[in-house]
Design a protein around this motif. Structure first.
Motif, short mmCIF file in Angstrom:
data_model
loop_
_atom_site.label_atom_id
_atom_site.label_comp_id
_atom_site.label_asym_id
_atom_site.label_seq_id
_atom_site.Cartn_x
_atom_site.Cartn_y
_atom_site.Cartn_z
N THR A 1 0.83 -1.20 0.00
CA THR A 1 0.00 0.00 0.00
C THR A 1 0.86 1.25 0.00
O THR A 1 0.58 2.23 -0.70
N LEU A 2 1.93 1.22 0.78
CA LEU A 2 2.78 2.41 0.94
C LEU A 2 3.90 2.47 -0.09
O LEU A 2 4.19 3.53 -0.63
N PHE A 3 4.54 1.34 -0.34
CA PHE A 3 5.77 1.35 -1.13
C PHE A 3 5.59 0.92 -2.58
O PHE A 3 6.52 1.03 -3.38
N GLY A 4 4.41 0.41 -2.94
CA GLY A 4 4.19 -0.05 -4.30
C GLY A 4 4.55 -1.52 -4.47
O GLY A 4 5.25 -2.11 -3.64
N LYS A 5 4.10 -2.10 -5.56
CA LYS A 5 4.25 -3.54 -5.77
C LYS A 5 5.71 -3.97 -5.87
O LYS A 5 6.15 -4.92 -5.21
N ASN A 6 6.49 -3.28 -6.73
CA ASN A 6 7.88 -3.70 -6.94
C ASN A 6 8.71 -3.59 -5.66
O ASN A 6 9.48 -4.49 -5.32
N ASN A 7 8.55 -2.47 -4.95
CA ASN A 7 9.28 -2.31 -3.69
C ASN A 7 8.82 -3.32 -2.65
O ASN A 7 9.61 -3.80 -1.84
N SER A 8 7.53 -3.65 -2.69
CA SER A 8 7.00 -4.63 -1.74
C SER A 8 7.63 -6.01 -1.97
O SER A 8 7.96 -6.72 -1.02
N ILE A 9 7.82 -6.36 -3.24
CA ILE A 9 8.48 -7.64 -3.56
C ILE A 9 9.91 -7.64 -3.02
O ILE A 9 10.38 -8.63 -2.43
N ALA A 10 10.60 -6.51 -3.20
CA ALA A 10 11.98 -6.40 -2.69
C ALA A 10 12.01 -6.52 -1.17
O ALA A 10 12.91 -7.15 -0.59
N ILE A 11 11.00 -5.94 -0.51
CA ILE A 11 10.93 -6.01 0.95
C ILE A 11 10.71 -7.45 1.41
O ILE A 11 11.34 -7.92 2.36
N PHE A 12 9.84 -8.18 0.72
CA PHE A 12 9.60 -9.58 1.09
C PHE A 12 10.85 -10.43 0.88
O PHE A 12 11.10 -11.38 1.62
N ASN A 13 11.64 -10.10 -0.14
CA ASN A 13 12.92 -10.80 -0.33
C ASN A 13 13.84 -10.58 0.86
O ASN A 13 14.57 -11.48 1.28
N VAL A 14 13.80 -9.35 1.40
CA VAL A 14 14.59 -9.05 2.59
C VAL A 14 14.06 -9.84 3.79
O VAL A 14 14.82 -10.37 4.60
N TYR A 15 12.73 -9.92 3.90
CA TYR A 15 12.12 -10.67 5.01
C TYR A 15 12.65 -12.11 5.04
O TYR A 15 12.94 -12.66 6.11
N GLU A 16 12.76 -12.73 3.85
CA GLU A 16 13.25 -14.10 3.79
C GLU A 16 14.70 -14.20 4.27
O GLU A 16 15.08 -15.16 4.94
N LYS A 17 15.49 -13.17 3.95
CA LYS A 17 16.90 -13.19 4.35
C LYS A 17 17.07 -12.96 5.84
O LYS A 17 18.14 -13.24 6.41
N LEU A 18 16.03 -12.43 6.49
CA LEU A 18 16.12 -12.17 7.93
C LEU A 18 16.15 -13.46 8.74
O LEU A 18 16.42 -13.42 9.95
N TYR A 19 15.86 -14.59 8.10
CA TYR A 19 15.99 -15.86 8.81
C TYR A 19 17.45 -16.27 8.92
O TYR A 19 17.81 -17.13 9.72
N GLU A 20 18.30 -15.65 8.08
CA GLU A 20 19.73 -15.94 8.12
C GLU A 20 20.48 -14.87 8.91
O GLU A 20 21.55 -15.13 9.46
N SER A 21 19.94 -13.66 8.93
CA SER A 21 20.60 -12.55 9.62
C SER A 21 19.54 -11.67 10.28
O SER A 21 18.47 -11.47 9.71
N ASN A 22 19.86 -11.16 11.45
CA ASN A 22 18.86 -10.37 12.18
C ASN A 22 18.59 -9.01 11.54
O ASN A 22 17.51 -8.45 11.70
N TYR A 23 19.59 -8.45 10.86
CA TYR A 23 19.46 -7.11 10.30
C TYR A 23 19.72 -7.12 8.79
O TYR A 23 20.65 -7.77 8.31
#
Length: 284
Positions: free
Chosen positions: A57-79
């Motif tokens: 809603t805030l960042f748009g579809k493409n940025n949202s996809i990039a954010i979810f990719n980061v979410y997945e990586k947070l299982y390997e690193s806290n930040y």
């Protein structure tokens, strides 16, 4: 009155502290639904409630996809951090995983990025000037030297298309083209002085920078395409305008505008000299 979504289990004292922070802070679940945000976040995004608000809603579809990719990586690193374009800003979001929630902080890095781009662009143009000077001294044939310099311009500045017009019989006549002409552009082989942007640049005797060419009658707006920017630069030789170079890119050229104004006059003197030599060769 601004409504703040209560975050389940969030200590009120922590909420008071977060609300006085100037850094926007927010909390989402793993699906990207916003659960909490501080006052700075509400102010940045100009919203009054988090009801039904997701990352997309805030960042748009493409940025949202990039954010979810980061979410997945947070299982390997806290930040993890991510840079995204938001309207006229460049923001850096730092994500932190906390049990089943994701905490994000936002930093506006627009000015930092512009400074970095400016330094990068200055280096690009310095290399371009060096190449042009080397070419000027290395090549005996002015036509070959001119072609090499135009190729360097296309390479260093990452342009789609470039065309050169020369002043002949009270008109600007097409002299040289390089690259692929955009489909939006209706090519013209000559202009009256003052007609369309090349003629205007010649008449005003100054660089004309255009990031929205819809006002130029040669351009047809085609939906779904990237924006086109172009710069028209009068070619000077011995304080006399002899033509115009038009540089076209399928991207915004705003960040390099000042650099072009700083460096292209030096380049144009070399190009003007080469053109005069070519014309002298044709008309001994």
């Amino acid at each position: 009155m601004t409504k703040y979504k209560k975050f389940p289990g969030f200590n009120p004292r922590k909420e008071d502290l977060c609300n006085v922070l100037s850094i926007p802070l927010f909390v989402t679940d793993i699906e990207g639904k916003l659960l909490y945000a501080n006052r700075s976040f509400f102010s940045l995004f100009k919203i009054s409630s988090l009801d039904g608000i997701y990352n997309e809603t805030l960042f748009g579809k493409n940025n949202s996809i990039a954010i979810f990719n980061v979410y997945e990586k947070l299982y390997e690193s806290n930040y993890k951090s991510l840079k995204i374009d938001y309207k006229d800003k460049i923001i850096e979001i730092t994500f932190h995983r906390d049990l089943k929630y994701i905490i994000g902080t936002i930093r506006d890095i627009t000015s930092e990025e512009k400074t970095a781009n400016l330094i990068k662009n200055y280096n690009v143009y310095l290399n371009l000037i060096k190449s042009a000077i080397s070419t000027y001294f290395d090549e005996n044939d002015p036509k070959t030297a001119f072609a090499r310099i135009m190729n360097d311009i296309m390479y260093y500045v990452d342009l789609s298309y470039a065309q050169t017009f020369l002043f002949q019989n009270e008109k600007l006549v097409l002299f040289h083209t390089l690259g692929d002409c955009p489909k939006e552009l209706k090519p013209k082989k000559e202009f009256l002085i003052g007609e369309d942007t090349p003629g205007t640049a010649f008449q005003l005797k100054k660089i004309v920078f255009v990031k929205d060419p819809v006002a130029d009658t040669r351009f047809n707006k085609i939906s779904g395409r990237e924006p086109i920017s172009f710069i028209d630069i009068p070619i000077l030789y011995k304080d006399k305008e002899i033509g115009v170079i038009e540089l076209i890119a399928r991207r915004q050229l705003t960040p390099v505008r000042n650099v072009i104004w700083d460096f292209f006059p030096q380049l144009i003197m070399i190009i003007g000299n080469l053109i005069e030599k070519m014309l002298d060769t044709k008309n001994p």
